[in-house]
Structure formats: structure tokens, C-alpha cells
Design an enzyme around this catalytic site. Structure first.
Site, PDB file in Angstrom:
ATOM      1  N   ASN A 156      44.187  38.756  35.102  1.00 22.73           N
ATOM      2  CA  ASN A 156      44.139  37.300  35.133  1.00 22.73           C
ATOM      3  C   ASN A 156      42.692  36.859  35.319  1.00 22.73           C
ATOM      4  O   ASN A 156      41.970  37.434  36.137  1.00 22.73           O
ATOM      5  CB  ASN A 156      44.999  36.770  36.286  1.00 22.73           C
ATOM      6  CG  ASN A 156      46.470  37.102  36.107  1.00 22.73           C
ATOM      7  OD1 ASN A 156      46.988  37.077  34.983  1.00 22.73           O
ATOM      8  ND2 ASN A 156      47.151  37.409  37.195  1.00 22.73           N
ATOM      9  N   HIS A 163      40.216  42.544  39.002  1.00 18.51           N
ATOM     10  CA  HIS A 163      41.295  43.495  39.291  1.00 18.51           C
ATOM     11  C   HIS A 163      42.258  43.562  38.131  1.00 18.51           C
ATOM     12  O   HIS A 163      42.498  42.582  37.436  1.00 18.51           O
ATOM     13  CB  HIS A 163      42.034  43.118  40.581  1.00 18.51           C
ATOM     14  CG  HIS A 163      42.513  41.704  40.615  1.00 18.51           C
ATOM     15  ND1 HIS A 163      41.669  40.646  40.912  1.00 18.51           N
ATOM     16  CD2 HIS A 163      43.728  41.163  40.398  1.00 18.51           C
ATOM     17  CE1 HIS A 163      42.356  39.512  40.873  1.00 18.51           C
ATOM     18  NE2 HIS A 163      43.604  39.797  40.546  1.00 18.51           N
ATOM     19  N   GLN A 190      44.147  33.562  38.150  1.00 19.17           N
ATOM     20  CA  GLN A 190      43.403  34.443  39.064  1.00 19.17           C
ATOM     21  C   GLN A 190      43.280  33.782  40.429  1.00 19.17           C
ATOM     22  O   GLN A 190      42.777  32.661  40.542  1.00 19.17           O
ATOM     23  CB  GLN A 190      42.002  34.736  38.485  1.00 19.17           C
ATOM     24  CG  GLN A 190      41.201  35.703  39.361  1.00 19.17           C
ATOM     25  CD  GLN A 190      39.851  36.060  38.753  1.00 19.17           C
ATOM     26  OE1 GLN A 190      39.434  35.492  37.744  1.00 19.17           O
ATOM     27  NE2 GLN A 190      39.162  36.993  39.371  1.00 19.17           N
TER      28      GLN A 190
HETATM   29  P1  AMP Z   1      45.577  37.419  40.878  1.00 17.88           P
HETATM   30  O1  AMP Z   1      46.541  36.302  41.151  1.00 17.88           O
HETATM   31  O2  AMP Z   1      45.627  37.943  39.472  1.00 17.88           O
HETATM   32  O3  AMP Z   1      44.170  37.051  41.320  1.00 17.88           O
HETATM   33  O4  AMP Z   1      46.050  38.648  41.754  1.00 17.88           O
HETATM   34  C1  AMP Z   1      45.752  38.766  43.103  1.00 17.88           C
HETATM   35  C2  AMP Z   1      46.783  39.682  43.683  1.00 17.88           C
HETATM   36  O5  AMP Z   1      46.338  40.108  44.949  1.00 17.88           O
HETATM   37  C3  AMP Z   1      48.154  39.041  43.888  1.00 17.88           C
HETATM   38  O6  AMP Z   1      49.134  39.749  43.132  1.00 17.88           O
HETATM   39  C4  AMP Z   1      48.382  39.165  45.388  1.00 17.88           C
HETATM   40  O7  AMP Z   1      49.729  39.451  45.726  1.00 17.88           O
HETATM   41  C5  AMP Z   1      47.454  40.310  45.749  1.00 17.88           C
HETATM   42  N1  AMP Z   1      47.016  40.329  47.136  1.00 17.88           N
HETATM   43  C6  AMP Z   1      46.547  39.297  47.875  1.00 17.88           C
HETATM   44  N2  AMP Z   1      46.196  39.712  49.107  1.00 17.88           N
HETATM   45  C7  AMP Z   1      46.446  41.041  49.141  1.00 17.88           C
HETATM   46  C8  AMP Z   1      46.303  42.049  50.150  1.00 17.88           C
HETATM   47  N3  AMP Z   1      45.820  41.773  51.374  1.00 17.88           N
HETATM   48  N4  AMP Z   1      46.688  43.307  49.839  1.00 17.88           N
HETATM   49  C9  AMP Z   1      47.187  43.596  48.621  1.00 17.88           C
HETATM   50  N5  AMP Z   1      47.317  42.703  47.626  1.00 17.88           N
HETATM   51  C10 AMP Z   1      46.971  41.437  47.881  1.00 17.88           C
END
Ligand code: AMP
Ligand code: ZN
Length: 116
Positions: A89, A102, A96
Site C-alpha cells: 500500500n 512494507h 498506507q
Molecule cells: P498499511 O496499512 O499497508 O500501512 O499496513 C500497516 C500494517 O501494520 C497493518 O496491517 C497493521 O495491522 C500493521 N501493524 C500496525 N502496528 C503493528 C504492530 N505493532 N505489530 C505488527 N503489525 C502492526
């Protein structure tokens, strides 16, 4: 985004706990805290890069490395053969929420298309 405040940089430093799935010199993979599939792993570069909008030619080999880790990690866990989805994303419209590049690796169930 400053590296000291970046959530994923804080995960990389160990300040915030995560469940490690894979690690090498360039990359780290860990379970998403809010899984959208039975297997939902985030693969991140150890170097802080805000998003796909911020990569340069010098990052090409790193990007290739991250992409190649998707089948490797899926195979390690055991869902490579049944298939998986990789998602990056980017920015607001891309959904994002964490400004550290990521790659989502999703598997373990049949995923629908198109995304919402
Ligand atoms: P995005 O929305 O593509 O930026 O993805 C960010 C991702 O990070 C989401 O799927 C969240 O669930 C994940 N996320 C947020 N905080 C954490 C955390 N502390 N540990 C693992 N994943 C996380
Ligand atoms: Zn970061």
C-alpha cells in the site's frame, strides 16, 4: 517520518515487540498485529524508506530482495504451494497507515479480488 518515531523502526530496534518470522542482513519479517488472513506477515527493509514513492534506482536490488522473500517466507511457513498475495500500500489512497515501506504477505485462505 523520523526513524526515531517510526513504528516499524521501533520494532526493528526491539523497542516494540513483534513476532519474528524471518530476518537477514537487509530485511525483517513479522506477523501483522491485525491479521487479514490465517497467515499475514509484513516484510520490511531494515533501512527506513517511507514508501514506494521514495525509492530510487539504488534501491532496486533491495526491492528485488524483499519481493523474493515473499515465496521464501511463504514456503518456510508452508503456504507457498496453495498460493499467496503480496500487497504494498502506498500513500493515502493506497491505504498506507505506517510510513515505513512494507510488503504484506497474505495466505492460508482463498483471497477475493478486487480489493475494496
Ligand atoms: P498499511 O496499512 O499497508 O500501512 O499496513 C500497516 C500494517 O501494520 C497493518 O496491517 C497493521 O495491522 C500493521 N501493524 C500496525 N502496528 C503493528 C504492530 N505493532 N505489530 C505488527 N503489525 C502492526
Ligand atoms: Zn522506519
Amino acid at each position: 517520518m523520523s526513524e526515531s518515531t517510526c513504528l516499524f523502526c521501533r520494532i526493528l530496534s526491539g523497542e516494540i515487540p513483534s513476532t519474528k518470522v524471518y530476518e537477514d542482513r537487509l530485511a525483517y519479517a513479522f506477523n501483522d498485529i491485525d491479521p487479514q488472513a490465517p497467515n499475514h506477515i509484513l516484510i520490511i527493509p531494515k533501512e527506513h524508506i517511507d514508501s514506494l514513492n521514495d525509492v530510487s534506482q539504488g534501491d532496486e536490488s533491495l526491492l528485488g530482495h524483499l519481493l523474493r522473500l515473499a515465496p521464501k517466507v511463504a514456503n518456510q511457513i508452508g503456504f507457498a504451494e496453495s498460493g499467496f498475495r503480496t500487497v504494498i500500500n502506498t500513500g493515502g489512497d493506497g491505504g498506507q497507515s505506517v510510513e515505513h515501506l512494507h510488503l504484506h504477505l497474505l495466505g492460508g485462505r482463498s483471497l477475493t479480488w478486487p480489493p475494496g
